[in-house]
Design an enzyme around this catalytic site. Structure first.
Site, mmCIF file in Angstrom:
data_model
loop_
_atom_site.group_PDB
_atom_site.id
_atom_site.type_symbol
_atom_site.label_atom_id
_atom_site.label_comp_id
_atom_site.label_asym_id
_atom_site.label_seq_id
_atom_site.Cartn_x
_atom_site.Cartn_y
_atom_site.Cartn_z
ATOM 1 N N GLN A 230 0.516 3.629 1.824
ATOM 2 C CA GLN A 230 0.636 4.082 3.208
ATOM 3 C C GLN A 230 1.685 3.298 4.003
ATOM 4 O O GLN A 230 2.117 3.740 5.051
ATOM 5 C CB GLN A 230 -0.713 3.966 3.906
ATOM 6 C CG GLN A 230 -0.736 4.669 5.238
ATOM 7 C CD GLN A 230 -2.104 4.617 5.882
ATOM 8 O OE1 GLN A 230 -2.987 3.886 5.447
ATOM 9 N NE2 GLN A 230 -2.293 5.399 6.918
ATOM 10 N N TYR A 231 2.096 2.131 3.521
ATOM 11 C CA TYR A 231 3.056 1.310 4.271
ATOM 12 C C TYR A 231 4.458 1.894 4.153
ATOM 13 O O TYR A 231 4.813 2.426 3.114
ATOM 14 C CB TYR A 231 3.070 -0.115 3.731
ATOM 15 C CG TYR A 231 1.798 -0.894 3.916
ATOM 16 C CD1 TYR A 231 0.812 -0.493 4.813
ATOM 17 C CD2 TYR A 231 1.564 -2.049 3.184
ATOM 18 C CE1 TYR A 231 -0.353 -1.221 4.963
ATOM 19 C CE2 TYR A 231 0.402 -2.783 3.335
ATOM 20 C CZ TYR A 231 -0.544 -2.363 4.226
ATOM 21 O OH TYR A 231 -1.695 -3.089 4.373
ATOM 22 N N PRO A 232 5.278 1.782 5.199
ATOM 23 C CA PRO A 232 5.047 1.047 6.434
ATOM 24 C C PRO A 232 4.225 1.853 7.424
ATOM 25 O O PRO A 232 4.184 3.076 7.361
ATOM 26 C CB PRO A 232 6.462 0.823 6.973
ATOM 27 C CG PRO A 232 7.225 2.010 6.489
ATOM 28 C CD PRO A 232 6.628 2.364 5.142
ATOM 29 N N ALA B 155 0.854 -1.193 0.000
ATOM 30 C CA ALA B 155 0.000 0.000 0.000
ATOM 31 C C ALA B 155 0.881 1.231 0.000
ATOM 32 O O ALA B 155 2.004 1.198 0.514
ATOM 33 C CB ALA B 155 -0.901 0.014 1.236
ATOM 34 N N GLY C 12 5.044 5.102 1.430
ATOM 35 C CA GLY C 12 5.580 4.755 0.119
ATOM 36 C C GLY C 12 6.863 3.953 0.175
ATOM 37 O O GLY C 12 7.286 3.381 -0.832
#
Length: 200
Positions: free
Chosen positions: A18-20, A16, A32
């Protein structure tokens, strides 16, 4: 990834933008970064793109607008170093929806739905705008399919019915909690499939 993908035949990379998590807040990790690591790993190991299925997600909530769907997808493509994503999902719904995975009650709360976060600036993105934006990415060859994450039977049914009414590609996936002990999400998906069998 070397062990799972190169040596043992796993082929799904689920990530995603949004990760981590957690990221930001003064720490070294940034949103990113996980996509960057996957892209770098694929290049370093010369992994043929056709050998892996990449699923990634746009950050959900009010971030889900037609403009951001396109922009965030293009940013994910750059970080991953690929020209297409197999499955592009909403990380969580574009509208208020009770989230069991965050320890919340699954009971609908009208005050939360009416909060300025969801109702400000014209309200949440419509199912029509969502489906059309995802279809645009499919037509451009940037994604092969799209889906939902942390959503429920209502969201999946509304997206599927809206896509059918518009004549565009419906969602192909829903990713949610699964537990042998807590089967709420499983029940919602079973209800969805029952609804689909009546509608289509």
């Amino acid at each position: 990834m070397d062990e799972a993908i190169l040596k043992n035949g796993v082929n799904l990379l689920d990530t995603a933008e949004q990760y981590p998590i957690p990221s930001g807040a003064g720490g070294p990790a940034r949103e990113g970064d996980t996509e960057l690591v996957i892209g770098k790993w694929m290049r370093a190991r010369n992994v043929p793109r056709r050998d892996v299925v990449i699923a990634t997600k746009i950050t959900g909530g009010r971030n889900v607008t037609p403009r951001n769907i396109k922009k965030d997808c293009e940013d994910s493509l750059k970080r991953l170093g690929t020209d297409y994503i197999d499955v592009y999902q909403l990380h969580w719904p574009q509208r208020y929806s009770p989230q069991a995975n965050w320890g919340q009650s699954l009971k609908y709360n009208i005050e939360n739905d009416n909060s300025p976060y969801w109702r400000g600036g014209g309200g949440p993105t419509s199912f029509e705008d969502l489906c059309l934006a995802m279809e645009g990415l499919i037509q451009e060859g940037k994604i092969r399919g799209w889906g939902l994450c942390n959503d429920n039977a209502y969201g999946l049914t509304a997206c599927t019915r809206t896509a059918k009414a518009l004549g565009v590609t419906p969602p192909c996936s829903i990713q949610g909690d699964f537990s042998l002990i807590d089967r709420k999400v499983c029940m919602c998906v079973c209800i969805f499939y029952r609804i689909l069998s009546v509608l289509f």
